[in-house]
Design a protein around this motif. Sequence first.
Motif, mmCIF file in Angstrom:
data_model
loop_
_atom_site.group_PDB
_atom_site.id
_atom_site.type_symbol
_atom_site.label_atom_id
_atom_site.label_comp_id
_atom_site.label_asym_id
_atom_site.label_seq_id
_atom_site.Cartn_x
_atom_site.Cartn_y
_atom_site.Cartn_z
ATOM 1 N N TRP A 46 55.496 21.027 22.849
ATOM 2 C CA TRP A 46 54.132 20.827 23.348
ATOM 3 C C TRP A 46 53.459 19.651 22.645
ATOM 4 O O TRP A 46 52.833 18.802 23.285
ATOM 5 N N LEU A 87 48.594 29.103 21.534
ATOM 6 C CA LEU A 87 48.159 27.722 21.738
ATOM 7 C C LEU A 87 46.915 27.665 22.614
ATOM 8 O O LEU A 87 46.005 26.871 22.376
ATOM 9 N N GLN A 88 46.862 28.516 23.643
ATOM 10 C CA GLN A 88 45.676 28.564 24.485
ATOM 11 C C GLN A 88 44.465 29.022 23.681
ATOM 12 O O GLN A 88 43.361 28.499 23.827
ATOM 13 N N ARG A 133 44.008 28.646 20.475
ATOM 14 C CA ARG A 133 43.641 27.554 19.565
ATOM 15 C C ARG A 133 42.853 26.464 20.286
ATOM 16 O O ARG A 133 41.931 25.873 19.726
ATOM 17 N N ARG A 134 43.227 26.201 21.524
ATOM 18 C CA ARG A 134 42.568 25.153 22.299
ATOM 19 C C ARG A 134 41.277 25.636 22.956
ATOM 20 O O ARG A 134 40.537 24.857 23.534
ATOM 21 N N GLY A 193 41.277 27.505 25.527
ATOM 22 C CA GLY A 193 41.556 27.460 26.965
ATOM 23 C C GLY A 193 41.880 28.811 27.526
ATOM 24 O O GLY A 193 41.705 29.848 26.883
#
Length: 196
Positions: free
Chosen positions: A129, A186-187, A189-190, A192
Amino acid sequence: MPPATLALLGANIAVYLLQNQMGPQLLLQFALWPPGIVGGPAFEPWQLVSYGFLHGSFTHIFFNMFALYMFGPDIERLFGTRFFVLYYFGCVVSAAIVHLTVTGWMGSAPAPMVGASGAMFGLLLAFGWFFPQRRIVLLFPPIPMPARVFVAVYGVLELTLGVTGSASGVAHFAHLGGMLGGWLMLQYRRGGFPFR
């Protein structure tokens, strides 16, 4: 070597050496056992994490620790130690949950699961990623490819092997579960989907 990556390498190796000294006793208590085995080892909540420090063979731990050595330092430096540790264990737990869910749904024979592979697949996803153009060379055959292509090929291969039941004795859906947990982290963290 960043501190968490080094500590995880050391912990996995230490537990493997202890496992060799104690024999199957550690597996009975700390491997991931499916719930509801009549007269067999019981599922316990701590197994959702502890299984990730046990390994079935020298080859098993070697390739997992090689992956941690290859991908862990870059991801830890990028995430910071605190989130890296959360990410690692999030992948371990999600791999366990997906494995138990899918094998229970498929009616697979009850068997313990061990190994840090779910976490390694989560690290591999993060590497692909954030470093998509970084070249990775396969061991067999030695073909260089961009990290994002490597991750996609590995994910499709694991899904295919899991659905077809090929390479029995390997927890393919745990590998995919580690990737799923990594994607969710990851989502998060972002900021999102699905955490807005």
